[in-house]
Design an enzyme around this catalytic site. Structure first.
Site, PDB file in Angstrom:
ATOM      1  N   HIS A  62       0.853  -1.196   0.000  1.00  0.00           N
ATOM      2  CA  HIS A  62       0.000   0.000   0.000  1.00  0.00           C
ATOM      3  C   HIS A  62       0.887   1.244   0.000  1.00  0.00           C
ATOM      4  CE1 HIS A  62      -4.196  -1.442   1.126  1.00  0.00           C
ATOM      5  NE2 HIS A  62      -3.476  -2.533   0.968  1.00  0.00           N
ATOM      6  N   TYR A 119      -8.852   4.908   8.506  1.00  0.00           N
ATOM      7  CA  TYR A 119      -9.114   5.196   9.916  1.00  0.00           C
ATOM      8  C   TYR A 119     -10.171   6.300   9.978  1.00  0.00           C
ATOM      9  CZ  TYR A 119      -4.610   2.880  10.961  1.00  0.00           C
ATOM     10  OH  TYR A 119      -3.570   1.986  11.079  1.00  0.00           O
ATOM     11  N   PRO A 136      -3.428  -0.716  19.136  1.00  0.00           N
ATOM     12  CA  PRO A 136      -3.235  -1.108  17.735  1.00  0.00           C
ATOM     13  C   PRO A 136      -3.400   0.030  16.723  1.00  0.00           C
ATOM     14  CG  PRO A 136      -5.315  -1.954  18.588  1.00  0.00           C
ATOM     15  CD  PRO A 136      -4.602  -1.340  19.742  1.00  0.00           C
ATOM     16  N   LYS A 163       1.678  -0.938  15.252  1.00  0.00           N
ATOM     17  CA  LYS A 163       3.115  -0.996  15.543  1.00  0.00           C
ATOM     18  C   LYS A 163       3.564  -2.235  16.319  1.00  0.00           C
ATOM     19  CE  LYS A 163       4.336   2.899  13.737  1.00  0.00           C
ATOM     20  NZ  LYS A 163       4.825   2.743  12.377  1.00  0.00           N
ATOM     21  N   TYR A 173       4.348   6.449  10.451  1.00  0.00           N
ATOM     22  CA  TYR A 173       3.493   5.307  10.113  1.00  0.00           C
ATOM     23  C   TYR A 173       4.295   4.267   9.323  1.00  0.00           C
ATOM     24  CZ  TYR A 173      -0.788   2.760   9.116  1.00  0.00           C
ATOM     25  OH  TYR A 173      -1.752   1.786   9.066  1.00  0.00           O
TER      26      TYR A 173
END
Ligand code: RFL
Ligand code: PHB
Length: 396
Positions: free
Chosen positions: A72, A203, A295, A299, A387
């Site tokens: 991604h 998200y 979560p 990570k 990220y």
């Protein structure tokens, strides 16, 4: 029995460590409390940082991930009544991440252990660490019970890879250990369903609570919603779950979410936790044994891999060149990366959830933080870097 390194726990941290040590000619025995089928059936993380992908590739563990995993370019953030935006790791850093389930990694690691004849002793009970305090002349060993029989393995090092509830961390005296903890006032309900996923990991911050759409393959989706801490899985039958999930997504995304009977459902509490130091004498902690992250930043698994990377490099230097320097710096080096990801996970958790105790001021500040992130390429670049995962520290 005798070996160089006893590894406690056959989760991703323990099995990956045994694989890398084997590649350096270092012997290990893995001890696992549960049955192998149980370890293989756990559904957990899904997002692999590019550094994690590199470690798996460098150690010959990536064939299936490269065939079945999904690279991604970034992740998407959406919130009530406004447009969503991408945090693009590929455009900002030239780095992609991989979506590949922890369940599959666990299968790949067990298959690799079988191929090389790695001793993995499962269903062991009463694991106890002895003489691991690093005192001069100490001879570390681990005792345990398997099939009703008490057994003992003498060793030079012990790797505590036995997760948050394991025995390793608690084998460091309380006077030496310092624990940092934050417990969040909600949990995540996670479901798996055989439906087409949304194109991006998305998200969502919504007045009804956080939601997340993730990916396993073209026909398998993983979804999460924020729920109250006291909620039970039975409180969330499918006919309550799907409308609630869709109510939290922007309308056009909700319309693209397909429904089907869920095939797995579980609730996990959210917590941040770090135990320092990560070394005590001959004992080295890796992964969830030393730290837990909520979560939200995906990570947990990635930190297990970075710990294992640092520890295997340190053990390879010790056995290869007789130099203890990287063993001595292991705890500090691992903790620098741990705290960086702990901070990112905490930041994202605060940014994306609805907190029951938030005042109107807190709520406004959160909204304007999201607004800033949406409109500033600098803010997005900083989040993209975190990220995608920070690079590992190099050594001479
Ligand atoms: P693991 O995977 O917990 O493996 C530890 C292993 O040690 C065994 N064990 C013992 N063995 C011998 N003797 C003892 N006394 C033992 N005590 C325990 C256990 O049976 C187990 O096999 O730790 P590891 O290897 O450090 O790997 C860490 C990752 O598994 C973890 O960070 C992530 O899965 C965290 N996590 C998630 N991370 C994400 O990034 N995204 C997610 O969606 C996500 N979901 C989750 C999660 C962790 C969960 N747990 C631990 C409750 C969902 C759950 C439910
Ligand atoms: C998952 O796919 O399980 C997943 C993805 C992103 C997260 C957490 C879990 O932040």
């Amino acid at each position: 029995m005798k070996t160089q390194v006893v590894i406690i726990g056959s989760g991703p941290a323990g099995l990956l460590l045994s694989e890398i040590l084997h590649r350096h000619g270092i012997e290990s025995v893995v001890l696992e409390r549960s049955a192998r089928e149980h370890v293989l059936s756990r559904i957990r993380a899904g997002v692999l940082e590019s550094t994690t992908v590199d470690v798996l590739r460098e150690n010959g563990l990536a064939a299936r991930m490269d065939a079945e995993g999904h690279p991604h370019d970034g992740m998407r953030i959406a919130w009530a009544g406004r447009d969503s935006f991408m945090v693009d790791t590929q455009a900002t850093l030239g780095r992609r991440f991989m979506v590949y389930g922890q369940t599959s990694i666990q299968e790949d690691l067990y298959a690799a252990a079988d191929r090389r004849g790695q001793p993995v002793l499962t269903e062991v009970a009463d694991v106890v660490l002895h003489e691991h305090d690093g005192a001069p002349g100490a001879k570390p060993c681990v005792t345990f019970v398997q099939g009703g029989e008490k057994r003992r393995i003498d060793c030079e090092f012990i790797a505590g890879c036995d997760g948050f509830h394991g025995v390793s961390r608690r084998s460091i005296p309380e006077s030496v250990r310092k624990e940092y903890e934050k417990v969040y006032p909600f949990g995540w309900l996670g479901v798996m369903a055989r439906v087409k996923p949304l194109p991006d990991i998305t998200y969502v911050n919504h007045p009804r609570g956080f939601a997340l759409a993730s990916y396993r393959n073209e026909k398998l989706s993983r979804f999460y919603i924020q729920v109250a801490l006291e909620d039970k899985v039975e409180d969330w039958p499918d006919d309550r779950f799907w409308p609630e999930l869709k109510a939290r997504f922007p309308a056009e995304m909700a319309a693209a979410i397909e429904e089907d009977a869920t095939i797995e459902k579980s609730i996990a509490p959210l917590r941040s936790f770090v135990s320092e130091p990560m070394r005590y004498g001959a004992l080295f902690l890796c992964g969830d044994a030393a730290h837990i992250v909520p979560p939200t930043g995906a990570k947990g698994l990635n930190l297990a891999v970075s710990d294992v990377f640092y520890l295997s490099r340190a053990l390879a230097r010790w056995y290869g060149q007789g130099k203890p320097d990287l063993l001595d710096s292991y705890s500090a080096m691992a903790l620098r990366r741990v705290w960086s990801s702990v901070r990112t996970s905490w930041y994202l958790t605060n940014l994306l959830h609805r907190f029951p105790h938030f005042s109107e001021f807190d709520q406004k500040a959160q909204e304007y933080e999201l607004d800033y992130l949406k409109n500033s390429r600098f803010a997005q670049a900083a989040l993209a870097e975190q990220y995608a995962g920070l690079a590992y520290e190099k050594v001479d």
